[in-house]
Design an enzyme around this catalytic site. Structure first.
Site, PDB file in Angstrom:
ATOM      1  N   ASP A  13      41.673  37.678  43.990  1.00 25.10           N
ATOM      2  CA  ASP A  13      41.669  36.623  45.004  1.00 25.10           C
ATOM      3  C   ASP A  13      40.229  36.458  45.484  1.00 25.10           C
ATOM      4  O   ASP A  13      39.431  37.398  45.428  1.00 25.10           O
ATOM      5  CB  ASP A  13      42.578  37.026  46.169  1.00 25.10           C
ATOM      6  CG  ASP A  13      42.446  36.073  47.345  1.00 25.10           C
ATOM      7  OD1 ASP A  13      42.634  34.872  47.133  1.00 25.10           O
ATOM      8  OD2 ASP A  13      42.131  36.544  48.450  1.00 25.10           O
ATOM      9  N   ASP A  19      48.763  35.914  48.682  1.00 23.16           N
ATOM     10  CA  ASP A  19      48.665  36.661  47.433  1.00 23.16           C
ATOM     11  C   ASP A  19      49.908  37.502  47.156  1.00 23.16           C
ATOM     12  O   ASP A  19      50.045  38.059  46.067  1.00 23.16           O
ATOM     13  CB  ASP A  19      47.450  37.598  47.475  1.00 23.16           C
ATOM     14  CG  ASP A  19      46.162  36.853  47.747  1.00 23.16           C
ATOM     15  OD1 ASP A  19      45.993  35.762  47.186  1.00 23.16           O
ATOM     16  OD2 ASP A  19      45.332  37.352  48.527  1.00 23.16           O
TER      17      ASP A  19
END
Length: 652
Positions: free
Chosen positions: A404, A600
């Site tokens: 991420d 996420d």
């Protein structure tokens, strides 16, 4: 002249004892040779000078052995030493008989219950059975097994080992492992953390909502919000459900959902998502998605489904566990029966015990949990929390790491990165922004504090919805905001500067008067100092790296190029992140996902290994003497544990 004397020896239990005594005695000055016989429990010592018996015993008494002069008479009674030795052995035999009679029934009961539990349910719960077993095993280990524990202590203190040491290590390790229940502890902790992640996800949602019904404002539980409700959201309040703004404007922090570090300006007709935070301004929106259908609820559901799935290795372990112990028991019983039928039940009993002891699965029972404990401990010292052994097992086969962007590769907070043309007028824009609560304004003010810039007083301050702000410093009226604000003043923007900001992912903030543009600021999320080196290290291991983010394409590409990413995937929503991970898995890659936001969570759960950064909410035919079996079992226990403990000295 050399002289040879014979001594009786007490305290010997095995060939190792005889060897230990011999090694200790032969080191003494004046001793030319020493022979120790386990069968007769005697020692023949040849000396070049007279050595007192006390000197000989000093060398071996601390190890639990004692020499007696075979030619001497007992002082307390008129009995020779052989008679005393005989009496000592009778007393020792009586003690062993008493201990055996007291403990054998309990041992048989536990053994039978364990066999029974393999095929049929016990009449009591396993918790009660385990508690009873613990109560019975404790006195057996510390009373009956005292000589073996003393053997372990002597090994630690004097570095000599005999059969008592080996049996003591084996039983102690088994006892400690069973009492502390490392495996169960890790499993329970893993389940707790899994549930904790879900609870944290649930905690992100708003508990109440300010709705307008029949012309009145009411605060109700979020569960009572229905489709079409008009909801009021004030600064600092979480958006309760998904919907569309019908009145007002604000800046909304969507980082928990999209990963974007910079708040997003929202106005009429824009969509807002439940769980995001209103940073400034008041707006009203119409609820379009409620209950279990909201985006946050869907994320939670995806995480639960992914965490509930089972890895293939778990099934293999279950199959092995189901057949290992019964197989060992069957083999040991058959071996005993065969030797009994051949007319040697004693040999059958020896083989029976030997098989049960040697079958101890040390690699699974000791090495694995020890490696896990040490590895997890070392990782924790380095700020890494590991969920379970399965994650460690899978991590070694990963060949693609997906990162991420926000908070993982980058710092996750807006900072001033560009000032054009220079800082000469930075005091003006920082003074204007000190009256604003917008996150970009906070970044500008923080920059001023870091640089020691003294701020001035501002009058006639006013916020311009969706564009910026204005205020007077002295007699001059200044404006600070986005490109829309400057265009509304009919001022011409320098597209070269604006495009340059866009290429680096920076958000432009412009300072101007009604007549001219004074300066341009670029505010962006910057890479962490260690990001470049981490990518290099992964590449050295032959691992490819992808960046997955909800950020704008240009921003993502700039960060990806700067840190050396192989593949950049941008402008994706949470569900899409999980799908992108699946695409890599379909291509045959073992994927590790590294992230730090709720957005996420589905991708973290979908990946083969999910690595959470920061505080994310979101493993008989041969005759075998039991002594040799015990030695092999204990040595294997020591060796595998020692091997696992090497992790303490490794760089991780």
């Amino acid at each position: 002249m050399p002289a040879t004397k014979r001594y009786s020896v007490s305290g010997m239990h095995c060939a190792s004892c005889a060897s230990i005594i011999k090694r200790k005695l032969i080191k003494l000055p004046g001793i030319e040779s020493a022979e120790v016989n386990l069968a007769t429990e005697t020692a023949e010592i040849t000396t070049s000078k007279d050595i007192p018996l006390t000197t000989l015993n000093t060398a071996i008494s601390q190890l639990g052995y004692e020499l007696r002069d075979s030619s001497s008479r007992a002082k307390s009674r008129d009995l020779d030493s052989s008679t005393m030795v005989g009496m000592t052995k009778l007393a020792e035999l009586a003690s062993l008989k008493l201990k055996t009679l007291l403990t054998l029934p309990f041992s048989i009961i536990i053994f039978v219950a364990m066999i029974w539990s393999l095929f049929f349910p016990l009449p009591i719960s396993m918790m009660v059975f385990n508690s009873i077993s613990f109560i019975l095993a404790t006195p057996i280990l510390f009373w009956v097994g005292q000589p073996y524990l003393q053997g372990v202590i002597r090994f630690i203190r004097y570095h000599v080992a005999n059969m008592d040491t080996l049996v003591g290590i084996g039983t102690s390790v088994a006892y400690i492992y069973s009492v502390i229940l490392f495996g169960k502890y890790l499993e329970a902790r893993s389940k707790l953390k899994t549930g904790d992640a879900i609870h944290k996800l649930l905690g992100l949602s708003a508990k109440t909502a300010q709705v307008v019904r029949s012309g009145k404002e009411l605060e109700i539980p979020v569960e009572q919000v229905i489709l079409g409700d008009i909801i009021i959201v004030k600064p600092g309040v979480k958006v309760p459900v998904d919907g569309v703004i019908i009145k007002g404007y604000s800046s909304v922090d969507q980082s928990m959902l999209t990963g974007e570090s910079l708040p997003v300006d929202k106005t009429v007709k824009d969509t807002v998502i439940g769980g995001t935070i209103n940073k400034q301004g008041v707006f009203r929106f119409r609820a379009t998605v409620v209950g279990d259908s909201t985006m946050l609820s869907q994320i939670i559901k995806m995480v639960e489904n992914a965490q509930g799935s089972h890895a293939p290795i778990e099934k293999l372990t279950d199959r092995i566990s189901a057949i290992f112990v019964p197989s060992v028991l069957v083999i040991s019983v058959l071996t005993f029966m065969v030797w009994t039928l051949l007319g040697n039940p004693l040999l059958g009993l020896i083989s029976f015990v030997g098989i049960l002891v040697i079958a101890c699965p040390c690699a699974l029972g000791l090495a694995t949990p020890t490696a896990i404990i040490v590895g997890v401990g070392r990782a924790a010292q380095n700020g890494i929390l590991i969920k379970n052994a399965e994650s460690l097992e899978k991590l070694c086969s990963v060949d693609y790491v997906v990162l991420d962007k926000t908070g993982t590769l980058t710092k996750g907070e807006p900072v001033v990165t560009h000032i054009v043309p220079d800082k000469s007028d930075f005091q003006i824009i920082a003074s204007l922004e000190q009256s604003s609560e917008h996150p970009l304004a906070l970044a500008i003010v923080q920059k001023a504090k870091d640089d020691g810039v003294k701020l001035q007083g501002v009058t006639d301050f006013k916020t311009i919805p969706g564009q910026g702000l204005q205020g007077k410093i002295g007699r001059t009226l200044y404006f600070a905001g986005n490109t829309k604000l400057i265009e509304s003043l009919s001022l011409k923007l320098d597209t070269t500067i604006i495009d340059g900001f866009a290429q680096t992912g920076a958000t432009p903030i412009i300072l101007a008067t009604q007549k001219k543009i004074i300066m341009y600021l670029g505010i962006s999320d910057t890479p962490k100092d260690e990001s470049i080196q981490v990518i290099k290290d992964l590449h050295k291991l032959g691992i490819k790296v992808a960046m997955l983010t909800g950020d704008h394409k240009l921003t993502a590409q700039h960060i990806g190029k700067f840190v050396g990413i192989d593949k950049v995937i941008s402008e994706v929503m949470p569900g899409d992140k999980a799908e992108e991970v699946k695409k890599l898995q379909v291509e045959g890659y073992k994927v590790a996902m590294v992230g730090d936001g709720v957005n996420d969570a589905p991708a973290l759960a979908t990946a083969d290994v999910g690595i959470a950064m920061g505080s994310i909410p979101i493993a008989a035919m041969a005759i075998l003497n039991p002594g040799i079996a015990g030695a092999a079992m204990a040595f294997s226990s020591v060796s595998v544990v020692a091997n696992s403990l090497r992790l303490r000295k490794m760089n991780i």
